[in-house]
Design a protein around this motif. Sequence first.
Motif, PDB file in Angstrom:
ATOM      1  N   GLY A  27       0.869  -1.263  -0.055  1.00  0.00           N
ATOM      2  CA  GLY A  27       0.117   0.009  -0.151  1.00  0.00           C
ATOM      3  C   GLY A  27       0.643   1.288   0.078  1.00  0.00           C
ATOM      4  O   GLY A  27       0.295   2.210  -0.659  1.00  0.00           O
ATOM      5  N   ARG A  33      -1.139   6.288  -9.272  1.00  0.00           N
ATOM      6  CA  ARG A  33      -2.562   6.935  -8.697  1.00  0.00           C
ATOM      7  C   ARG A  33      -2.006   7.317  -7.216  1.00  0.00           C
ATOM      8  O   ARG A  33      -1.306   6.882  -6.474  1.00  0.00           O
ATOM      9  CB  ARG A  33      -3.501   5.535  -8.624  1.00  0.00           C
ATOM     10  N   SER A  35      -2.541   7.524  -3.276  1.00  0.00           N
ATOM     11  CA  SER A  35      -3.202   6.972  -2.219  1.00  0.00           C
ATOM     12  C   SER A  35      -2.560   7.478  -0.849  1.00  0.00           C
ATOM     13  O   SER A  35      -1.620   7.796  -0.701  1.00  0.00           O
ATOM     14  CB  SER A  35      -2.743   5.467  -2.480  1.00  0.00           C
ATOM     15  N   THR A  37      -1.990   5.968   1.857  1.00  0.00           N
ATOM     16  CA  THR A  37      -0.909   5.179   2.274  1.00  0.00           C
ATOM     17  C   THR A  37       0.505   5.521   1.630  1.00  0.00           C
ATOM     18  O   THR A  37       1.399   5.174   2.398  1.00  0.00           O
ATOM     19  CB  THR A  37      -1.542   3.701   2.316  1.00  0.00           C
ATOM     20  N   VAL A  61      -7.488  12.507  -0.795  1.00  0.00           N
ATOM     21  CA  VAL A  61      -7.467  12.262  -2.275  1.00  0.00           C
ATOM     22  C   VAL A  61      -8.456  12.956  -2.937  1.00  0.00           C
ATOM     23  O   VAL A  61      -9.534  12.337  -3.517  1.00  0.00           O
ATOM     24  CB  VAL A  61      -7.206  10.802  -2.712  1.00  0.00           C
ATOM     25  N   GLU A 183      -1.533  -2.646 -11.032  1.00  0.00           N
ATOM     26  CA  GLU A 183      -1.860  -1.594 -10.936  1.00  0.00           C
ATOM     27  C   GLU A 183      -0.598  -0.615 -11.049  1.00  0.00           C
ATOM     28  O   GLU A 183      -0.816   0.398 -11.545  1.00  0.00           O
ATOM     29  CB  GLU A 183      -2.420  -1.470  -9.211  1.00  0.00           C
TER      30      GLU A 183
END
Length: 187
Positions: A27, A33, A35, A37, A61, A183
């Motif tokens: 994470g 993207r 995030s 975390t 976010v 991802e």
Amino acid sequence: MATPTFDLADIKRRMQGAVNSLKHDLGSLRTGRASPTLLDPIQVEAYGAAMPMAQVATISVPEPRLLSVAVWDRGMVSAVEKAIRESDLGLNPMTEGQTIRLRIPEMNEQRRKEMVKVAHKYAEEARVAVRHVRRDGLDLLKKLEKDGAISQDDEKRQADQVQKVTDQHIAEVDQTLAAKEKEIMQV
């Protein structure tokens, strides 16, 4: 001293702990993207001590490629900004009052591959942790069988259960890694 007993639930719990640790580590890996975390590993020098980012600011976010860090104490804004700059995340903070905006840049192919390698390293560490738990369980079973606390058939049956649980957790590690890799490589 009490005789140790075999507890499959404890083995499952410890293996799940390794998987959860992997998920937490993944994470904090940077993808294209945004995030919250992502900022977890950053420590801010606040009030004379190093504190996690989440203890001095709210991280949100607002857009897929933007992190917003709302610092609670006006005097901490520069310390938070400095901590972000000095982290190895490659982010450039833009300060607007008590809010710091972090635009997440596109990652190039080389950086994506580096991140995938890091993800693989984390996954291998998780697999090793799961295998260590398996080894501990099997060693305990062998000891119990040797001491006569359980029969050889019980030892074999429970060893098979431990192996089955191990296989399930290794598969979960692999699935988690595959999802994260997808991802990361997504453009």
